[in-house]
Design a protein around this motif. Sequence first.
Motif, mmCIF file in Angstrom:
data_model
loop_
_atom_site.group_PDB
_atom_site.id
_atom_site.type_symbol
_atom_site.label_atom_id
_atom_site.label_comp_id
_atom_site.label_asym_id
_atom_site.label_seq_id
_atom_site.Cartn_x
_atom_site.Cartn_y
_atom_site.Cartn_z
ATOM 1 N N LEU A 80 0.844 -1.190 0.000
ATOM 2 C CA LEU A 80 0.000 0.000 0.000
ATOM 3 C C LEU A 80 0.875 1.234 0.000
ATOM 4 O O LEU A 80 2.051 1.186 0.317
ATOM 5 C CB LEU A 80 -0.933 -0.019 1.204
ATOM 6 C CG LEU A 80 -1.942 -1.167 1.202
ATOM 7 C CD1 LEU A 80 -2.767 -1.135 2.468
ATOM 8 C CD2 LEU A 80 -2.835 -1.110 -0.009
ATOM 9 N N SER A 81 0.306 2.369 -0.358
ATOM 10 C CA SER A 81 1.074 3.595 -0.532
ATOM 11 C C SER A 81 2.111 3.782 0.560
ATOM 12 O O SER A 81 1.831 3.663 1.738
ATOM 13 C CB SER A 81 0.153 4.805 -0.564
ATOM 14 O OG SER A 81 -0.678 4.719 -1.689
ATOM 15 N N SER A 82 3.297 4.088 0.139
ATOM 16 C CA SER A 82 4.441 4.152 1.032
ATOM 17 C C SER A 82 4.657 5.565 1.548
ATOM 18 O O SER A 82 4.603 6.517 0.788
ATOM 19 C CB SER A 82 5.687 3.702 0.266
ATOM 20 O OG SER A 82 6.841 4.011 0.980
ATOM 21 N N THR A 135 2.122 8.706 -7.043
ATOM 22 C CA THR A 135 1.395 9.819 -7.657
ATOM 23 C C THR A 135 1.163 9.590 -9.139
ATOM 24 O O THR A 135 0.566 10.411 -9.793
ATOM 25 C CB THR A 135 2.176 11.135 -7.465
ATOM 26 O OG1 THR A 135 3.488 10.974 -8.037
ATOM 27 C CG2 THR A 135 2.289 11.489 -5.993
ATOM 28 N N SER A 136 1.646 8.471 -9.687
ATOM 29 C CA SER A 136 1.485 8.232 -11.112
ATOM 30 C C SER A 136 0.067 7.742 -11.401
ATOM 31 O O SER A 136 -0.491 6.963 -10.654
ATOM 32 C CB SER A 136 2.498 7.212 -11.604
ATOM 33 O OG SER A 136 2.278 5.979 -10.973
ATOM 34 N N PRO A 137 -0.526 8.206 -12.512
ATOM 35 C CA PRO A 137 -1.864 7.729 -12.857
ATOM 36 C C PRO A 137 -1.802 6.271 -13.303
ATOM 37 O O PRO A 137 -0.815 5.817 -13.859
ATOM 38 C CB PRO A 137 -2.273 8.645 -14.018
ATOM 39 C CG PRO A 137 -0.980 9.113 -14.602
ATOM 40 C CD PRO A 137 0.000 9.157 -13.461
ATOM 41 N N ARG A 138 -2.873 5.533 -13.047
ATOM 42 C CA ARG A 138 -2.945 4.126 -13.424
ATOM 43 C C ARG A 138 -3.534 4.012 -14.827
ATOM 44 O O ARG A 138 -4.501 4.696 -15.164
ATOM 45 C CB ARG A 138 -3.831 3.340 -12.450
ATOM 46 C CG ARG A 138 -3.268 3.265 -11.094
ATOM 47 C CD ARG A 138 -2.130 2.285 -11.091
ATOM 48 N NE ARG A 138 -1.551 2.258 -9.762
ATOM 49 C CZ ARG A 138 -0.335 1.872 -9.514
ATOM 50 N NH1 ARG A 138 0.447 1.480 -10.469
ATOM 51 N NH2 ARG A 138 0.122 1.854 -8.299
ATOM 52 N N THR A 139 -2.936 3.165 -15.637
ATOM 53 C CA THR A 139 -3.505 2.853 -16.932
ATOM 54 C C THR A 139 -3.777 1.357 -16.962
ATOM 55 O O THR A 139 -3.086 0.581 -16.321
ATOM 56 C CB THR A 139 -2.554 3.226 -18.081
ATOM 57 O OG1 THR A 139 -1.325 2.531 -17.896
ATOM 58 C CG2 THR A 139 -2.297 4.727 -18.114
ATOM 59 N N GLN A 148 -3.935 2.555 -4.811
ATOM 60 C CA GLN A 148 -3.135 2.631 -3.595
ATOM 61 C C GLN A 148 -1.893 1.732 -3.637
ATOM 62 O O GLN A 148 -1.019 1.849 -2.794
ATOM 63 C CB GLN A 148 -3.974 2.241 -2.377
ATOM 64 C CG GLN A 148 -5.121 3.187 -2.106
ATOM 65 C CD GLN A 148 -5.923 2.722 -0.915
ATOM 66 O OE1 GLN A 148 -5.377 2.485 0.142
ATOM 67 N NE2 GLN A 148 -7.214 2.576 -1.100
ATOM 68 N N VAL A 149 -1.844 0.823 -4.602
ATOM 69 C CA VAL A 149 -0.719 -0.105 -4.678
ATOM 70 C C VAL A 149 0.518 0.649 -5.142
ATOM 71 O O VAL A 149 0.491 1.402 -6.103
ATOM 72 C CB VAL A 149 -1.034 -1.281 -5.628
ATOM 73 C CG1 VAL A 149 0.178 -2.183 -5.797
ATOM 74 C CG2 VAL A 149 -2.229 -2.071 -5.100
ATOM 75 N N SER A 150 1.597 0.429 -4.444
ATOM 76 C CA SER A 150 2.839 1.138 -4.716
ATOM 77 C C SER A 150 3.890 0.174 -5.261
ATOM 78 O O SER A 150 4.227 -0.816 -4.610
ATOM 79 C CB SER A 150 3.351 1.773 -3.417
ATOM 80 O OG SER A 150 4.712 2.104 -3.514
ATOM 81 N N GLN A 151 4.406 0.473 -6.439
ATOM 82 C CA GLN A 151 5.476 -0.329 -7.022
ATOM 83 C C GLN A 151 6.681 -0.365 -6.084
ATOM 84 O O GLN A 151 7.316 -1.406 -5.926
ATOM 85 C CB GLN A 151 5.870 0.226 -8.383
ATOM 86 C CG GLN A 151 6.972 -0.575 -9.060
ATOM 87 C CD GLN A 151 7.335 -0.023 -10.433
ATOM 88 O OE1 GLN A 151 6.674 0.857 -10.966
ATOM 89 N NE2 GLN A 151 8.382 -0.544 -11.004
ATOM 90 N N ALA A 152 6.968 0.744 -5.447
ATOM 91 C CA ALA A 152 8.106 0.800 -4.527
ATOM 92 C C ALA A 152 7.917 -0.158 -3.349
ATOM 93 O O ALA A 152 8.872 -0.810 -2.908
ATOM 94 C CB ALA A 152 8.303 2.234 -4.022
ATOM 95 N N THR A 210 8.933 -5.334 -0.557
ATOM 96 C CA THR A 210 8.497 -6.635 -0.052
ATOM 97 C C THR A 210 9.357 -7.753 -0.637
ATOM 98 O O THR A 210 9.810 -8.653 0.084
ATOM 99 C CB THR A 210 7.012 -6.866 -0.385
ATOM 100 O OG1 THR A 210 6.239 -5.858 0.263
ATOM 101 C CG2 THR A 210 6.551 -8.237 0.057
ATOM 102 N N ILE A 211 9.605 -7.698 -1.933
ATOM 103 C CA ILE A 211 10.447 -8.708 -2.582
ATOM 104 C C ILE A 211 11.853 -8.666 -2.004
ATOM 105 O O ILE A 211 12.448 -9.702 -1.689
ATOM 106 C CB ILE A 211 10.459 -8.504 -4.111
ATOM 107 C CG1 ILE A 211 9.071 -8.812 -4.686
ATOM 108 C CG2 ILE A 211 11.537 -9.370 -4.774
ATOM 109 C CD1 ILE A 211 8.881 -8.375 -6.119
ATOM 110 N N ARG A 212 12.394 -7.471 -1.826
ATOM 111 C CA ARG A 212 13.749 -7.345 -1.254
ATOM 112 C C ARG A 212 13.783 -7.885 0.179
ATOM 113 O O ARG A 212 14.748 -8.520 0.587
ATOM 114 C CB ARG A 212 14.223 -5.907 -1.310
ATOM 115 C CG ARG A 212 14.560 -5.447 -2.717
ATOM 116 C CD ARG A 212 15.156 -4.034 -2.735
ATOM 117 N NE ARG A 212 15.359 -3.575 -4.072
ATOM 118 C CZ ARG A 212 16.406 -3.888 -4.832
ATOM 119 N NH1 ARG A 212 17.344 -4.675 -4.361
ATOM 120 N NH2 ARG A 212 16.521 -3.420 -6.060
#
Length: 183
Positions: free
Chosen positions: A20-22, A28-32, A63-67, A72-74
């Motif tokens: 979730l948002s960090s 802040t990027s729009p979702r496509t 709300q999902v954050s790539q970062a 989580t993977i790290r």
Amino acid sequence: MWSNAPAVALLVASLLPSALSSPLQPNTSPRTFPDTSQWPLATVGKVVEQQLPDADLQAIIAQVSQANIEATIRKLASFGTRHTLSSQTDPNRGIGAARDWLTAQFKEAAAASNGSITVSWNSFIKYPGDNERIIFPVNITSVVATLTGSEDPERLYVVGGHYDSRNSDPIDYEGDAPGAVDE
């Protein structure tokens, strides 16, 4: 948000609480959404028509954050190995450390769910002979987060995943097997 959002989306969000948002890097990027014109045509039945998520689900997805997914993977890779036969008692390395960290993440989501989420373990012993990769009896634990529906408490959604990993030698339970790329 818990009572208005679709239960399945909430379960997915609860399974990745750190996604979730960090606070470190807000999303802040729009979702496509995917370009469905490139999807293969159905050969049986009728052509599948594009169906975008409804507004509630889009709000959750936003709300999902790539970062945080990368974090989580790290974090999971930082346990060195998550081999099924690796240590279950070392607090920093092995499948037990990963299990405990995942449990803590689910419990954090449960604490924010106003009682809608419970967290438990489902464990069993696997013995040699059941699988050529099991060379001594081992306790295998699934971490289970259960989300009770707010509109239909009898409805059940199941989402699964695995947190174990192996290196190129499937019975090497001591060598590093960070499992950051799962093919």
